[in-house]
Design an enzyme around this catalytic site. Structure first.
Site, mmCIF file in Angstrom:
data_model
loop_
_atom_site.group_PDB
_atom_site.id
_atom_site.type_symbol
_atom_site.label_atom_id
_atom_site.label_comp_id
_atom_site.label_asym_id
_atom_site.label_seq_id
_atom_site.Cartn_x
_atom_site.Cartn_y
_atom_site.Cartn_z
ATOM 1 N N LYS A 13 0.831 -1.203 0.000
ATOM 2 C CA LYS A 13 0.000 0.000 0.000
ATOM 3 C C LYS A 13 0.871 1.260 0.000
ATOM 4 O O LYS A 13 0.609 2.188 -0.751
ATOM 5 C CB LYS A 13 -0.916 0.028 1.238
ATOM 6 C CG LYS A 13 -1.881 -1.144 1.333
ATOM 7 C CD LYS A 13 -2.820 -0.988 2.520
ATOM 8 C CE LYS A 13 -2.147 -0.978 3.879
ATOM 9 N NZ LYS A 13 -1.476 -2.246 4.250
ATOM 10 N N ARG A 88 -9.437 1.286 8.834
ATOM 11 C CA ARG A 88 -9.060 -0.083 9.176
ATOM 12 C C ARG A 88 -10.130 -0.803 9.978
ATOM 13 O O ARG A 88 -9.967 -1.988 10.283
ATOM 14 C CB ARG A 88 -7.793 -0.036 10.022
ATOM 15 C CG ARG A 88 -6.572 -0.606 9.326
ATOM 16 C CD ARG A 88 -5.427 -0.329 10.277
ATOM 17 N NE ARG A 88 -4.298 -1.156 10.069
ATOM 18 C CZ ARG A 88 -3.182 -0.744 9.474
ATOM 19 N NH1 ARG A 88 -3.111 0.423 8.928
ATOM 20 N NH2 ARG A 88 -2.154 -1.545 9.408
ATOM 21 N N ARG A 127 11.817 -6.512 5.082
ATOM 22 C CA ARG A 127 11.634 -5.081 4.807
ATOM 23 C C ARG A 127 12.581 -4.220 5.648
ATOM 24 O O ARG A 127 12.757 -4.447 6.836
ATOM 25 C CB ARG A 127 10.186 -4.693 5.112
ATOM 26 C CG ARG A 127 9.930 -3.199 5.042
ATOM 27 C CD ARG A 127 8.486 -2.908 4.889
ATOM 28 N NE ARG A 127 7.746 -2.986 6.141
ATOM 29 C CZ ARG A 127 6.455 -2.687 6.236
ATOM 30 N NH1 ARG A 127 5.774 -2.316 5.173
ATOM 31 N NH2 ARG A 127 5.845 -2.770 7.399
ATOM 32 N N ARG A 160 11.423 -2.231 11.112
ATOM 33 C CA ARG A 160 10.391 -1.822 12.057
ATOM 34 C C ARG A 160 10.244 -2.827 13.195
ATOM 35 O O ARG A 160 10.336 -4.023 12.978
ATOM 36 C CB ARG A 160 9.051 -1.670 11.318
ATOM 37 C CG ARG A 160 8.870 -0.281 10.757
ATOM 38 C CD ARG A 160 7.707 -0.169 9.829
ATOM 39 N NE ARG A 160 6.474 -0.782 10.330
ATOM 40 C CZ ARG A 160 5.322 -0.740 9.666
ATOM 41 N NH1 ARG A 160 5.251 -0.112 8.510
ATOM 42 N NH2 ARG A 160 4.253 -1.314 10.140
ATOM 43 N N ARG A 171 -0.594 -9.151 13.242
ATOM 44 C CA ARG A 171 -1.117 -8.091 12.358
ATOM 45 C C ARG A 171 -2.012 -8.698 11.280
ATOM 46 O O ARG A 171 -3.015 -8.115 10.902
ATOM 47 C CB ARG A 171 0.033 -7.303 11.742
ATOM 48 C CG ARG A 171 0.656 -6.328 12.747
ATOM 49 C CD ARG A 171 2.062 -5.945 12.368
ATOM 50 N NE ARG A 171 2.140 -5.177 11.145
ATOM 51 C CZ ARG A 171 3.230 -5.073 10.407
ATOM 52 N NH1 ARG A 171 4.339 -5.711 10.771
ATOM 53 N NH2 ARG A 171 3.231 -4.350 9.316
HETATM 54 P P1 ADP Z 1 1.097 -2.126 7.929
HETATM 55 O O1 ADP Z 1 -0.026 -1.889 6.976
HETATM 56 O O2 ADP Z 1 2.369 -2.524 7.246
HETATM 57 O O3 ADP Z 1 0.735 -2.978 9.102
HETATM 58 P P2 ADP Z 1 1.036 0.603 9.015
HETATM 59 O O4 ADP Z 1 2.224 1.470 8.963
HETATM 60 O O5 ADP Z 1 -0.153 1.001 8.189
HETATM 61 O O6 ADP Z 1 1.558 -0.828 8.649
HETATM 62 O O7 ADP Z 1 0.533 0.453 10.534
HETATM 63 C C1 ADP Z 1 1.404 0.082 11.582
HETATM 64 C C2 ADP Z 1 0.633 0.008 12.893
HETATM 65 O O8 ADP Z 1 0.069 1.298 13.192
HETATM 66 C C3 ADP Z 1 -0.566 -0.919 12.866
HETATM 67 O O9 ADP Z 1 -0.200 -2.248 13.174
HETATM 68 C C4 ADP Z 1 -1.459 -0.297 13.955
HETATM 69 O O10 ADP Z 1 -1.001 -0.615 15.257
HETATM 70 C C5 ADP Z 1 -1.221 1.182 13.762
HETATM 71 N N1 ADP Z 1 -2.210 1.793 12.823
HETATM 72 C C6 ADP Z 1 -1.966 2.325 11.593
HETATM 73 N N2 ADP Z 1 -3.087 2.785 11.027
HETATM 74 C C7 ADP Z 1 -4.089 2.534 11.925
HETATM 75 C C8 ADP Z 1 -5.500 2.768 11.928
HETATM 76 N N3 ADP Z 1 -6.140 3.329 10.888
HETATM 77 N N4 ADP Z 1 -6.200 2.363 13.015
HETATM 78 C C9 ADP Z 1 -5.610 1.784 14.076
HETATM 79 N N5 ADP Z 1 -4.291 1.535 14.121
HETATM 80 C C10 ADP Z 1 -3.531 1.904 13.070
#
Ligand code: ADP
Length: 184
Positions: A13, A88, A127, A160, A171
């Site tokens: 994404k 999400r 990554r 990360r 996740r």
């Molecule tokens: P990925 O899609 O690779 O898991 P992100 O960078 O989008 O990584 O998100 C990393 C973490 O940040 C998620 O596992 C969650 O804990 C938090 N997070 C990100 N976006 C949201 C959201 N919209 N709602 C709740 N938690 C979020």
């Protein structure tokens, strides 16, 4: 142009969002990036968010929504956005509809990136990212020229905290349980 990218962690994404944002000359809005920024400042909100992120859990809706409202109120987002990592959960999607309705806007398109679990685990374990320019590398498929240094600015790359195998699985579970229903 207002685009939302949906998909499991590691689907790409972020990579595609950067390209689309360039094409349409709109900002890339990533709640994950915003949260990591907040965490880096070690504020009370940051510490709270980190405790969820480190476990692979979602940060509570009300906290993410507050940050998103602030981001969308910034001038550059008036012409549109490419959103990555938000919404999400169903309440987040409903809140986004409401925020957009308030300013008389709507989403133009949603793109769902579908990737098999085995590939996600491989991708996330390999990554690495540049803290300076944000570029990401796959250490197996497209490693940097010099070991663990960014090709662009030579900054040391980092992995990360939530890209550890046990957190990756969590996740994925969270995606299936809380985000996948949004597709319908
Ligand atoms: P990925 O899609 O690779 O898991 P992100 O960078 O989008 O990584 O998100 C990393 C973490 O940040 C998620 O596992 C969650 O804990 C938090 N997070 C990100 N976006 C949201 C959201 N919209 N709602 C709740 N938690 C979020």
């Amino acid at each position: 142009m207002r685009i939302v990218l949906l998909g499991p962690p590691g689907a790409g994404k972020g990579t595609q969002a950067v390209r689309l944002a360039e094409t349409y000359a709109v900002p890339h809005v990533s709640t994950g990036d915003i949260l990591r920024f907040v965490v880096a400042w070690e504020t009370e909100i940051g510490k709270r968010a980190k405790s969820y992120m480190d476990e692979g859990e979602l940060v509570p809706d009300e906290l993410v929504l507050e940050l998103l409202r602030i981001r969308l109120a910034q001038e550059d987002a008036a012409s549109g956005f490419v959103m990555d990592g938000f919404p999400r959960t169903l309440p987040q999607a409903e809140a986004l509809d409401k925020i957009l309705a308030e300013i008389g806007q709507r989403i133009d398109g949603v793109i769902y990136l579908e990737v098999p679990d085995e590939l996600i685990v491989l991708r996330l374990s390999a990554r690495a990212s540049c803290p300076t320019c944000g570029r990401t590398y796959n250490l197996l498929a497209s490693p940097p020229k010099e070991d663990m240094r960014c090709d662009r600015d030579a900054s040391p790359l980092f992995q990360r905290d939530d890209d550890r195998p046990e957190v990756i699985q969590q996740r994925l579970n969270v995606f299936k349980r809380q985000t996948h229903p949004l597709i319908a």
